[in-house]
Scaffold this motif. Structure first.
Motif, PDB file in Angstrom:
ATOM      1  N   LEU A 164       0.806  -1.016  -0.033  1.00 42.07           N
ATOM      2  CA  LEU A 164      -0.171   0.075   0.001  1.00 42.07           C
ATOM      3  C   LEU A 164       0.825   1.211  -0.269  1.00 42.07           C
ATOM      4  O   LEU A 164       2.044   1.362   0.788  1.00 42.07           O
ATOM      5  CB  LEU A 164      -0.762   0.088   1.384  1.00 42.07           C
ATOM      6  CG  LEU A 164      -2.044  -1.092   1.521  1.00 42.07           C
ATOM      7  CD1 LEU A 164      -3.045  -0.720   2.669  1.00 42.07           C
ATOM      8  CD2 LEU A 164      -2.939  -1.129   0.057  1.00 42.07           C
ATOM      9  N   ALA A 165       0.557   2.270  -0.779  1.00 41.74           N
ATOM     10  CA  ALA A 165       1.216   3.579  -0.770  1.00 41.74           C
ATOM     11  C   ALA A 165       1.176   4.230   0.438  1.00 41.74           C
ATOM     12  O   ALA A 165       0.273   4.097   1.152  1.00 41.74           O
ATOM     13  CB  ALA A 165       0.824   4.358  -2.188  1.00 41.74           C
ATOM     14  N   VAL A 166       2.047   5.198   0.778  1.00 42.26           N
ATOM     15  CA  VAL A 166       2.173   6.084   1.773  1.00 42.26           C
ATOM     16  C   VAL A 166       0.781   6.820   1.828  1.00 42.26           C
ATOM     17  O   VAL A 166       0.274   7.206   0.955  1.00 42.26           O
ATOM     18  CB  VAL A 166       3.423   7.077   1.585  1.00 42.26           C
ATOM     19  CG1 VAL A 166       3.194   8.205   2.503  1.00 42.26           C
ATOM     20  CG2 VAL A 166       4.623   6.421   1.805  1.00 42.26           C
ATOM     21  N   GLY A 167       0.203   6.912   2.824  1.00 39.67           N
ATOM     22  CA  GLY A 167      -1.054   7.598   3.202  1.00 39.67           C
ATOM     23  C   GLY A 167      -2.346   6.603   2.825  1.00 39.67           C
ATOM     24  O   GLY A 167      -3.397   7.158   2.564  1.00 39.67           O
ATOM     25  N   CYS A 168      -2.202   5.432   2.503  1.00 37.57           N
ATOM     26  CA  CYS A 168      -3.138   4.535   2.094  1.00 37.57           C
ATOM     27  C   CYS A 168      -3.223   3.540   3.229  1.00 37.57           C
ATOM     28  O   CYS A 168      -2.304   2.919   3.721  1.00 37.57           O
ATOM     29  CB  CYS A 168      -3.060   3.856   0.791  1.00 37.57           C
ATOM     30  SG  CYS A 168      -2.851   4.838  -0.626  1.00 37.57           S
ATOM     31  N   ARG A 169      -4.326   3.244   3.709  1.00 37.17           N
ATOM     32  CA  ARG A 169      -4.589   2.504   4.904  1.00 37.17           C
ATOM     33  C   ARG A 169      -6.070   1.813   4.869  1.00 37.17           C
ATOM     34  O   ARG A 169      -6.988   2.126   4.045  1.00 37.17           O
ATOM     35  CB  ARG A 169      -4.240   2.891   6.261  1.00 37.17           C
ATOM     36  CG  ARG A 169      -5.031   4.030   6.493  1.00 37.17           C
ATOM     37  CD  ARG A 169      -4.949   4.500   7.984  1.00 37.17           C
ATOM     38  NE  ARG A 169      -5.676   5.618   8.675  1.00 37.17           N
ATOM     39  CZ  ARG A 169      -6.851   5.364   9.086  1.00 37.17           C
ATOM     40  NH1 ARG A 169      -7.637   4.515   8.899  1.00 37.17           N
ATOM     41  NH2 ARG A 169      -7.452   6.445   9.542  1.00 37.17           N
ATOM     42  N   ARG A 184      -1.877   5.831  -7.444  1.00 32.71           N
ATOM     43  CA  ARG A 184      -1.133   6.093  -6.111  1.00 32.71           C
ATOM     44  C   ARG A 184      -1.589   5.335  -4.963  1.00 32.71           C
ATOM     45  O   ARG A 184      -1.499   5.995  -3.748  1.00 32.71           O
ATOM     46  CB  ARG A 184      -0.557   7.285  -5.927  1.00 32.71           C
ATOM     47  CG  ARG A 184       0.079   8.035  -7.167  1.00 32.71           C
ATOM     48  CD  ARG A 184       1.531   7.540  -7.455  1.00 32.71           C
ATOM     49  NE  ARG A 184       2.256   6.906  -6.248  1.00 32.71           N
ATOM     50  CZ  ARG A 184       3.087   7.570  -5.681  1.00 32.71           C
ATOM     51  NH1 ARG A 184       2.989   8.959  -5.841  1.00 32.71           N
ATOM     52  NH2 ARG A 184       3.528   7.047  -4.642  1.00 32.71           N
ATOM     53  N   ASP A 219       1.957   0.817  -4.242  1.00 34.84           N
ATOM     54  CA  ASP A 219       3.523   1.090  -4.844  1.00 34.84           C
ATOM     55  C   ASP A 219       4.336   0.040  -4.708  1.00 34.84           C
ATOM     56  O   ASP A 219       4.208  -1.056  -4.347  1.00 34.84           O
ATOM     57  CB  ASP A 219       4.278   2.116  -3.786  1.00 34.84           C
ATOM     58  CG  ASP A 219       4.016   3.599  -4.079  1.00 34.84           C
ATOM     59  OD1 ASP A 219       3.577   3.922  -5.212  1.00 34.84           O
ATOM     60  OD2 ASP A 219       4.293   4.409  -3.221  1.00 34.84           O
TER      61      ASP A 219
END
Lengths: 89, 367
Positions: free
Chosen positions: A10-15, A85, A88
């Motif tokens: 998971l990209a930064v800021g995705c949760r 995005r 990643d």
């Protein structure tokens, strides 16, 4: 194109958010309901497993499925999320 | 059945160190003394999460002006809300940023005005550009999403290509190109801000090229400004349908500009629950169904897509909040909007030029 050796995560800021029964993938300015195979793929995207590992694991789980088709579908799914995005690698 | 909103916009203060010529806050700002307390916001966030709201956008004014921002983020995080901070970054130190991230911040949206420091400071009416650049570097030290936001208008659109290249160097996850919306202070300065048709055409090509160049590394979100579009925007996803905004004093609004519409009464979260405001408040009901619509909206097949456009804009441009948004090509008042666009002067002013070209927002939200 995602490579066999890519390690998607998971990209930064995705949760994950939402509830246990109704998991939602949260990211800047958006949210996505993920179910079924999509959920299975994303749960394997831990930044440790390679794309090849993920495809093999899916093939094990969905016994009797077409390996080539799994690979293509998973690649397409992850590439789409990469463009947004959300994933990643 | 009415679905609950997906996102909550919390204008936690109207205080702001900037004086942006396109400020979207209402002309009449909430005084610092009327602001909700930490505990009030904590209740709002908990209730929002219970309603199934997923995203929280902390905005202002400048949200950093609240000394309890760390606590606010922590309580939102505790409620499992996805928390986005919309900020100018002015006054944010490396240490405080680390504390905000520690508290559970998921996403930071940092505004930029231009790629040239002097022009950027001139638009903001405050010396702020150099700090934003430094702050962008600190943001990348953390695992949070980073959006660089650029408000565009006639005075900076010609620099768009250079500005996008500059923003790329800051390594954001997302670049948001926001065309100035003509409400509040921006409406006052519309003559100096309205882009020309030629600028817009060029900007579209620049954005399309950037999208190709940055595919997979930076996501670009850009919206065509509605004055130049054929149909209006589905403002806020439809009145009272997707979003809820709480202003600094605790009033719940369907959008940030709704206060301009005369006769609307906004319920306060200190007096009513969020859920009952969403379901029953007169202000949210006012333009929710289709019964308020006039022709041509009433029988238009697009009415379920754009809901007749923006109610605030209809009031500001047509003097009637229930009219078809005049930016719509089907509106009988559309010609008057087009005239504004066509008559937009083509001057590009420069830093240091006489102040009469636009008006800065004075001392936002003091007192």
């Amino acid at each position: 194109m995602i490579a066999e050796t890519s390690k998607p995560a998971l990209a930064v800021g995705c949760r994950w958010g939402g509830s246990q029964e109704d998991p939602m993938l949260l990211f800047p300015e958006g949210a996505m309901k993920v179910q079924g195979t999509g959920l299975a793929i994303l749960e394997l995207c831990d930044g440790q497993r390679t794309f090849l590992d993920i495809v093999e694991e899916l093939h094990r789980r969905y016994f009797g499925s077409d390996a080539q088709r799994i690979r293509e579908d998973a690649a397409k799914f992850l590439e789409q999320l990469h463009e947004k995005r959300i994933v990643d690698y | 059945m009415l679905a609950n909103p997906l996102a909550l916009i919390a204008e936690i203060t109207h205080r702001c160190p900037l004086h942006c010529v396109y400020c979207s806050n209402p002309l009449e700002l909430a005084a610092a003394s009327s602001e909700l307390k930490t505990e009030d916001w904590r209740c709002v966030f908990a209730e929002a999460a219970k309603m199934g709201i997923l995203h929280l956008h902390l905005t202002g004014g400048e949200p950093l002006a609240r000394t309890d921002l760390e606590e606010l983020i922590a309580s939102a995080h505790q409620a499992r809300l996805y928390t986005n901070l919309i900020t100018s970054g002015v006054g944010l130190s490396r240490e405080r940023l680390a504390r905000l991230v520690q508290a559970g911040l998921d996403h930071i949206q940092l505004s930029f005005q231009d790629s040239h420091p002097d022009r950027a400071d001139w638009i903001a009416g405050t010396k702020s550009h150099a700090h934003k650049v430094e702050l962008a570097g600190w943001i990348r030290e953390h695992r949070i999403a980073f959006t660089a936001n650029l408000v565009v208008h006639r005075q900076n659109l010609d620099d768009l290509e250079a500005t996008l290249k500059f923003l790329e160097t800051l390594r954001p996850d997302r670049i948001e190109i926001a065309h100035t919306q003509y409400y509040g202070w921006a409406l006052e300065n519309r003559a100096a801000l309205m882009p020309t048709a030629a600028q817009l055409e060029k900007a579209l090509a620049v954005v399309a090229a950037a999208e190709v160049r940055l595919k997979g590394s930076v996501r670009i979100d850009s919206v065509v400004p509605d004055y130049h579009a054929q149909f209006p925007k589905a403002c806020m996803g439809g009145w009272g349908r997707r979003l809820m905004l709480i202003n600094p004093a605790g009033q719940a609004l369907p959008c940030h500009a709704a206060g301009v519409i005369p006769g609307l009464v906004f319920d306060n979260v200190k007096e009513r629950s969020l859920q009952s405001i969403w379901n029953e408040s007169a202000a949210f009901q006012k333009f929710r169904s289709e019964s308020w619509m006039q022709e041509p909206c009433r029988t238009c097949e697009r009415r379920t897509e754009d809901f007749g456009g923006c109610r605030c804009q209809a009031f500001l441009l047509a003097g009637d909040a229930a009219a078809t948004d005049p930016v719509c090509s089907l509106s009988p008042r559309h010609d008057s909007v087009l005239r504004t666009v066509c008559q937009a002067p083509e001057d590009i002013v420069s830093p240091g030029s006489p102040a009469k070209s636009w008006k800065y927002r004075p001392n936002p939200g003091r007192g």
